[in-house]
Design a protein around this motif. Structure first.
Motif, PDB file in Angstrom:
ATOM      1  N   GLU A 202      -2.615  -3.238  -8.547  1.00 59.57           N
ATOM      2  CA  GLU A 202      -3.643  -2.945  -9.418  1.00 59.57           C
ATOM      3  C   GLU A 202      -5.086  -2.895  -8.844  1.00 59.57           C
ATOM      4  OE1 GLU A 202      -2.635  -5.653 -12.729  1.00 59.57           O
ATOM      5  OE2 GLU A 202      -1.159  -4.305 -13.614  1.00 59.57           O
ATOM      6  N   LYS A 203      -5.215  -3.954  -8.018  1.00 61.84           N
ATOM      7  CA  LYS A 203      -6.275  -4.275  -7.080  1.00 61.84           C
ATOM      8  C   LYS A 203      -6.766  -3.118  -6.023  1.00 61.84           C
ATOM      9  CE  LYS A 203      -7.302  -8.920  -9.065  1.00 61.84           C
ATOM     10  NZ  LYS A 203      -8.796  -8.524  -9.853  1.00 61.84           N
ATOM     11  N   GLY A 204      -5.506  -2.683  -5.619  1.00 65.94           N
ATOM     12  CA  GLY A 204      -5.704  -1.800  -4.502  1.00 65.94           C
ATOM     13  C   GLY A 204      -5.479  -2.642  -3.173  1.00 65.94           C
ATOM     14  N   LEU A 205      -5.053  -3.814  -3.292  1.00 63.36           N
ATOM     15  CA  LEU A 205      -5.201  -4.839  -2.092  1.00 63.36           C
ATOM     16  C   LEU A 205      -3.818  -5.072  -1.833  1.00 63.36           C
ATOM     17  CD1 LEU A 205      -7.750  -7.181  -3.459  1.00 63.36           C
ATOM     18  CD2 LEU A 205      -7.943  -5.513  -1.873  1.00 63.36           C
ATOM     19  N   LEU A 206      -2.657  -4.527  -2.204  1.00 62.68           N
ATOM     20  CA  LEU A 206      -1.188  -4.990  -1.882  1.00 62.68           C
ATOM     21  C   LEU A 206      -0.962  -4.282  -0.372  1.00 62.68           C
ATOM     22  CD1 LEU A 206       1.560  -5.824  -2.577  1.00 62.68           C
ATOM     23  CD2 LEU A 206       2.137  -3.578  -3.488  1.00 62.68           C
ATOM     24  N   ASN A 207      -0.483  -5.263   0.372  1.00 66.86           N
ATOM     25  CA  ASN A 207      -0.087  -5.071   1.935  1.00 66.86           C
ATOM     26  C   ASN A 207       1.470  -5.728   2.026  1.00 66.86           C
ATOM     27  OD1 ASN A 207       0.750  -4.698   4.518  1.00 66.86           O
ATOM     28  ND2 ASN A 207      -1.371  -4.980   5.246  1.00 66.86           N
ATOM     29  N   ASP A 208       2.371  -4.982   1.987  1.00 64.70           N
ATOM     30  CA  ASP A 208       3.875  -5.321   2.077  1.00 64.70           C
ATOM     31  C   ASP A 208       3.897  -6.186   3.321  1.00 64.70           C
ATOM     32  OD1 ASP A 208       5.253  -4.471  -0.263  1.00 64.70           O
ATOM     33  OD2 ASP A 208       5.238  -2.301   0.586  1.00 64.70           O
ATOM     34  N   GLN A 209       3.316  -6.013   4.434  1.00 65.78           N
ATOM     35  CA  GLN A 209       3.447  -6.788   5.723  1.00 65.78           C
ATOM     36  C   GLN A 209       2.945  -8.438   5.349  1.00 65.78           C
ATOM     37  OE1 GLN A 209       1.308  -4.580   8.566  1.00 65.78           O
ATOM     38  NE2 GLN A 209       3.186  -3.253   9.003  1.00 65.78           N
ATOM     39  N   PHE A 210       2.065  -8.532   4.438  1.00 67.60           N
ATOM     40  CA  PHE A 210       1.711  -9.827   4.123  1.00 67.60           C
ATOM     41  C   PHE A 210       2.508 -10.612   3.319  1.00 67.60           C
ATOM     42  CE2 PHE A 210      -3.002  -8.042   4.855  1.00 67.60           C
ATOM     43  CZ  PHE A 210      -2.650  -7.915   6.143  1.00 67.60           C
TER      44      PHE A 210
END
Length: 330
Positions: free
Chosen positions: A202-210
């Motif tokens: 929702e915040k546009g910050l998702l990174n699956d690699q993290f």
């Protein structure tokens, strides 16, 4: 020997109110705080009737965890000890059964249960055939039939992300365990990871690699997962991690320290539970305090509402948590 008059003077209530509370007059409508205060004063003054509270029998504690799981996560051991303490306080005769005993070992005359752990649909069906009175702690596997008391992990996750974003972090990782589904014998996404993914997206910050997860909420698993993250990401390691539980976080701190990664100057760490060791690790861990006493007290009280007061409406209670800020974040 203390009298009802002594208790009334000490507690600050009328003799009539104190007498009716101590005699378990169910027609008396007073706040729980009033009852608790009167019982507390009665116990301090060593007041002795036949019982200060009615004895509640045929209650079982379903501790559906293995010895290894308890050893790896002190959270559950603390919960078990607190439940046993609260049972004594509320005059509940509690018989404990562990997962190794099997669900069919529970007596047919069981009046109610308090349960911790993971239960299959088959086990839940078995419980429903024995009693309508039950409370689950830390999960809500059967909200149609039984009460539950649990920490508000959804709100904790939101608060963690908001806190880190307000501190200027954009690259935020997640390290946690998985939920083992007893019906399918498969590992599934834990509630904390699911909510983390939702809010970060929702915040546009998702990174699956993290995101790094594996079954187990142990120190060893935290060490393994953080070591894996360091090896895989190198200089791209996030500037902050939300960790699903304190034991995992302890292992994460060990891995970061061994690799010379500064905490919190390079990586901030926030976790959940506030177990006793959290303030002694290096650096001391920022974590959300789960009020175990409050959870277990409410679990026993909810069960007594069902057994004694014959309440039929099902309740699900979420307990809020406060962040304890220490040196693992900046």
């Amino acid at each position: 020997m203390a009298t009802i008059k002594d208790i009334a003077e000490k507690a600050g209530y009328s003799i009539s109110t104190v007498s009716r509370v101590l005699n378990n007059d169910q027609s008396l409508s007073v706040p729980d705080e009033t009852r608790d205060k009167i019982y507390e004063v009665a116990e301090k003054l060593n007041y002795r009737k036949k019982t200060v509270r009615p004895v509640v029998k045929n209650i079982v504690f379903l501790y559906w965890l293995t010895d290894k799981e308890e050893l790896e996560d002190v959270y559950f051991k603390t919960m078990r000890l607190e439940i046993e303490k609260m049972a004594r306080k509320f005059n509940v005769e509690l018989m404990t059964y562990k997962i190794g005993d099997g669900i069919d070992s529970i007596p047919d005359n069981t009046e109610g249960f308090i349960a911790v752990g993971t239960f299959s649909d088959k086990e839940l069906k078995y419980l429903r055939a024995i009693t309508t009175n039950g409370v689950f702690i830390d999960s809500t596997p059967d909200p149609t039939h039984y009460d539950s008391v649990r920490p508000d992990l959804v709100q904790i996750t939101k608060n963690t992300i908001d806190f880190l974003v307000d501190k200027g972090h954009k690259n935020i990782g997640f390290i946690g365990g998985t939920y083992h589904n007893p019906n399918t014998d498969q590992d599934e996404m834990d509630l904390r990871e699911r909510e983390f993914r939702k809010v970060m997206e929702e915040k546009g910050l998702l990174n699956d690699q993290f995101i790094f997860c594996r079954r187990g909420f142990s120190v060893d698993n935290g060490y393994y997962l953080m070591s894996n993250a360091i090896e895989k990401l190198g200089d791209s390691l996030p500037t902050a991690f939300y960790i699903a539980a304190d034991p995992i976080a302890v292992g994460c701190l060990q891995a970061l320290n061994e690799n010379g990664i500064a905490i919190p100057n390079r990586v901030s760490v926030i976790s959940i539970n506030n177990i006793s060791v959290a303030k002694y690790v290096s650096p001391p861990l920022t974590t959300f305090h789960i009020d175990m006493r409050e959870m277990c007290k409410n679990a026993v009280q909810l069960l007594l509402e069902q057994v004694i007061e014959k309440r039929k409406l099902v309740k699900t209670l979420y307990i809020g948590s406060d962040m304890v800020i220490r040196k693992s974040t900046n």
